[in-house]
Scaffold this motif. Structure first.
Motif, short mmCIF file in Angstrom:
data_model
loop_
_atom_site.label_atom_id
_atom_site.label_comp_id
_atom_site.label_asym_id
_atom_site.label_seq_id
_atom_site.Cartn_x
_atom_site.Cartn_y
_atom_site.Cartn_z
N TRP A 287 -23.69 -21.26 0.51
CA TRP A 287 -23.32 -22.60 0.96
C TRP A 287 -22.30 -22.50 2.09
O TRP A 287 -21.54 -21.53 2.18
CB TRP A 287 -22.70 -23.41 -0.18
N THR A 288 -22.27 -23.53 2.92
CA THR A 288 -21.18 -23.75 3.87
C THR A 288 -20.43 -25.00 3.45
O THR A 288 -21.04 -26.05 3.27
CB THR A 288 -21.71 -23.93 5.31
N LEU A 289 -19.12 -24.86 3.26
CA LEU A 289 -18.30 -25.98 2.80
C LEU A 289 -17.37 -26.43 3.93
O LEU A 289 -16.73 -25.61 4.59
CB LEU A 289 -17.46 -25.58 1.59
N GLN A 290 -17.29 -27.74 4.13
CA GLN A 290 -16.42 -28.30 5.16
C GLN A 290 -16.04 -29.72 4.78
O GLN A 290 -16.91 -30.56 4.54
CB GLN A 290 -17.12 -28.28 6.53
N TRP A 291 -14.75 -29.99 4.72
CA TRP A 291 -14.28 -31.32 4.35
C TRP A 291 -14.07 -32.15 5.61
O TRP A 291 -13.36 -31.75 6.52
CB TRP A 291 -12.97 -31.22 3.58
#
Length: 784
Positions: free
Chosen positions: A475-479
């Protein structure tokens, strides 16, 4: 002690005709505006501070000003009905409105929003958008060009590269509060006059919306006076565009007029925000290009050290460059500051603007190359900061639940605007003691899939490498602010992430009309660990399967269930109830194979994909499904001459791979399919299907290539050209080593020698040959 009103003569009191009320015009993201406003508030000592913003959100002001809140943040208003419409009110530390909240909280003054309540604003926005959509697009574009052209012309007259540079030099660098207020009001009044006629003609709904807002704000000012606040002790903080319209010389909105306003049920919440979304580069119309730079500007102003801004800015750039491995000396920094100051003096400025600093940094730190300092500029100009709201500050139930889940699953460190990769191993970790720790990655996967289902854009699943295990997820996580907005909107579906996700599954089932979608919903429910929703979706699939006879849909649905059954144990729930459903789908698919293969070449692509899916199911679940029936149907397809030749060839290739044919059977079938007199559409089309699978089986049979060579040689010119289209497609997916092996075999067949043939076939094409190949792209297949 509050200063007496008589001492106001030190400030120019503009538009104070509203019974002595003080109107302070601002730009929404203006460090100097915030500084001058604080000075003004300290001098006036108002008992009431009224701020442009949704009046039904006034109860949130105390929370915005509470300890622990770290800007940038935003106030979000959203409708309670789907599709959700929303209004966003971002605030930075240097927003004049935010500083007004802090001052009022510190000094004990009343502080309220005075703009239209969010329910009226969103309802009017909907009407405005509807009316705008009905107007001629060219008329609207003409107004926008006219409006933007005014700002461009102002920058041109001021000899500035753009309007932002003009604004900073003439307003942000204006240290005199009286001159600042006079200039900003005069500028706004003139701009309003210049755009009013054009706006009324080409964007009347915008004019009407502005008039309604201003009438309501005048009403709120009068209500504040009626509540007992002396007019001279009231300060109104509003966008400078509205200052000239808020005096008492214009009527306030009446009770009757307010009753007639449209209303949409809405909710309000606070959310963290980011500097990137605050910037105009993200599309935010009231933003600026460089929010992090203006934060640095504000800090220097707050410390009464604005003169230090150039060297702080240039030093920060050099530090980022050094961190990235590009060393720049102190002398380069000093030269950069000097050049920026020289550029400012040439424009008559008191100190450099951001544009001056940027130009100087490109020359002195980048050696004249923008690319050298572009990344450093992004970090120092825009920044990666994200706001913070402590626990207890107003948030929706889903926001609270999401924050709890992120902490529980140790994902809160990924709550950053910088994208980060996360690799998950869904298997049990036997090296830890607690069950939560043993299945940490599996539980993380469940949450991320639920967020994906809800459209909360925190996580994006990446495709696995070809050799990656089935128990792995990447996964790629970015807020981002969109993440927070998605969480807020999900509150309309349920009070927790799990309940909201189950609601979405239920919604999708209500509109589900085919077995493929039903199978996908089952799989999604499994990934999200929503077992009740999974049972509901399974019942839907059973119902739809009864009437389904679409081969491709049946195959895809069976493939979805196959994957779920195969890896269900990894996700720790029983999938045995899906096996009978898979068996039923597989049986229907196998029996409809022959009818599905009676199609043209356009339809053959989707049928071929479906055949691959069913064959995969047969291989993976040979103990559960009727594999022998599938093989019989494939053999029947491979032997039929009245079905699509490519599909018949592909069926033959599967059986060849399974070693279902004897050498004699293979020779007879190849001879029958590639015998002289068979048209190119049938012969070459059949070979194209055969070539899609198991290249080794093809390359190991020299007799097949001899038969193909004889067949191609028997075709007339027209049929030969038709065969080339099929053969070109067939060989396009062969690897170089496979093509080299074919060259060797053909060399032996032709008696020309393998090496000579390989060189001949792999030489560069001539222009004439390229033209002939290009002609194949437009080949007319007639009625085929």
């Amino acid at each position: 002690m509050a200063k007496p009103v008589q001492r106001l003569s030190g400030h120019e009191r503009l538009n104070d005709a509203a019974d002595g009320v003080h109107l302070f015009g601002i730009r929404h993201l203006s460090p100097s505006g915030a500084r001058h406003l604080l000075s003004f508030l300290n001098d006036i000592r108002p008992t009431a501070v009224l701020v442009e913003g949704p009046s039904d959100a006034s109860h949130l002001i105390s929370q915005i000003a509470s300890r622990g809140v770290v800007p940038p943040i935003a106030l979000l208003a959203y409708t309670e009905e789907i599709p959700v419409r929303s209004l966003l009110y971002p605030l930075a530390a240097y927003s004049p409105e935010y500083q007004a909240f802090l001052w009022a909280s510190r000094e004990g003054a009343a502080c309220e929003f005075i703009d239209l309540p969010s329910g009226h604003a969103l309802a009017l926005h909907g009407l405005k958008e509807k009316e705008a959509a009905e107007r001629d697009e060219e008329e609207r574009a003409r107004y926008i060009r006219y409006h933007n052209g005014i700002y461009e012309h102002i920058a041109e007259l001021a000899d500035e590269p753009d309007y932002d540079a003009y604004w900073e030099r003439y307003f942000e660098h204006n240290g005199n509060i009286g001159a600042y207020r006079s200039a900003i009001q005069a500028f706004s009044e003139r701009m309003r006059q210049l755009t009013a006629e054009e706006e009324l003609a080409y964007w009347p709904q915008e004019t009407a919306y502005t008039d309604i807002r201003e009438a309501y704000m005048r009403r709120r000012i009068q209500e504040t006076i009626a509540a007992g606040h002396l007019p001279a002790r009231i300060v109104v903080v509003t966008g400078a565009h509205h200052v000239s319209a808020l005096g008492s010389d214009k009527p306030a909105m009446t009770d009757e007029e307010r009753e007639r306003l449209p209303l949409a049920p809405t909710r309000l919440t606070l959310m963290p925000y980011t500097y990137y979304k605050l910037s105009s580069r993200s599309g935010y119309g009231a933003g600026n290009r460089t929010p992090a730079y203006f934060q640095l500007f504000w800090e220097c102003l707050h410390e009464d050290r604005l003169s230090e801004l150039p060297k702080r800015y240039m030093s920060s750039l050099a530090a980022v460059l050094r961190d990235k491995g590009t060393y720049r000396s102190t002398a380069s920094v000093i030269e950069g500051v000097r050049m920026a100051e020289a550029l400012a003096s040439m424009k008559g400025g008191s100190q450099p603007t951001w544009q001056d600093l940027r130009d100087a940094s490109v020359v002195c730190l980048g050696g004249g190359e923008v690319s050298v300092v572009s990344e450093a500029h992004a970090r120092i100009d825009i920044g990666t900061a994200i706001g913070l709201l402590p626990e207890g500050v107003s948030q929706t139930p889903v926001q609270d639940d999401l924050n709890r889940e992120l902490r529980r699953l140790k994902l809160d460190k990924y709550k950053t605007p910088v994208a980060q990769n996360l690799e998950l191993d869904l298997r049990e970790n036997r090296r830890v003691q607690s069950e939560d720790a043993a299945y940490l990655d599996l539980n993380r996967s469940v949450l991320l899939h639920r967020l994906e289902l809800l459209g909360i854009s925190f996580a994006r699943k990446l495709p696995l490498r070809q050799d990656a295990a089935t128990w792995a997820e990447h996964w790629t996580l970015q807020w981002t602010p969109e993440t927070e907005i998605g969480a807020v909107e999900s509150t309309l579906k349920g009070e927790t992430i799990e309940i909201a996700a189950a609601y979405v599954i239920h919604e999708r089932l209500q509109t589900c009309t085919n077995i493929v979608e039903a199978a996908r919903i089952i799989r999604m429910a499994s990934l999200c660990r929503l077992l009740g929703a999974m049972d509901e979706a399974q019942r839907m699939l059973q119902t739809l399967t009864v009437d389904s006879d679409h081969f491709e849909g049946i195959a895809e649905a069976a493939f979805e269930l196959s994957a779920l059954i195969r890896y269900g144990s990894i996700r720790r729930h029983d999938t045995s109830s899906l096996v009978p459903l898979l068996q039923r789908l597989f049986l229907r698919g196998a029996l409809s194979l022959g009818d599905a293969a009676n199609c043209n070449n356009d339809a053959a692509a989707s049928v071929l994909s479906a055949v691959q899916m069913l064959h995969s199911v047969a291989q993976e679940h040979y103990q559960d499904v009727d594999e022998s029936l599938w093989m019989r149907e494939l053999r029947r397809l491979a032997s039929r001459d009245d079905r699509n030749p490519k599909l018949s060839g592909f069926g033959f290739a599967i059986l060849l791979e399974r070693d279902e044919y004897s050498p004699k059977d293979i020779e007879q079938e190849v001879s029958r399919r590639l015998s002289p007199g068979v048209s190119a559409d049938l012969g070459a089309g059949w070979f194209e299907g055969v070539a899609l699978l198991n290249r080794y089986a093809l390359l190991s049979r020299a007799s097949l290539w001899g038969q193909l060579d004889t067949y191609i040689g028997s075709l007339d010119d027209d049929q030969f050209r038709r065969s080339l289209v099929y053969l070109r497609r067939a060989f396009s997916s062969f690897e170089p080593r496979e093509k080299a092996a074919i060259s060797d075999m053909l060399g032996d067949l032709w008696g020309a020698g393998a090496d000579e043939t390989s060189i001949l076939l792999q030489r560069p094409l001539t222009e004439e040959e390229k033209e002939k190949l290009d002609e194949l792209n437009d080949f007319d297949f007639g009625e085929l």
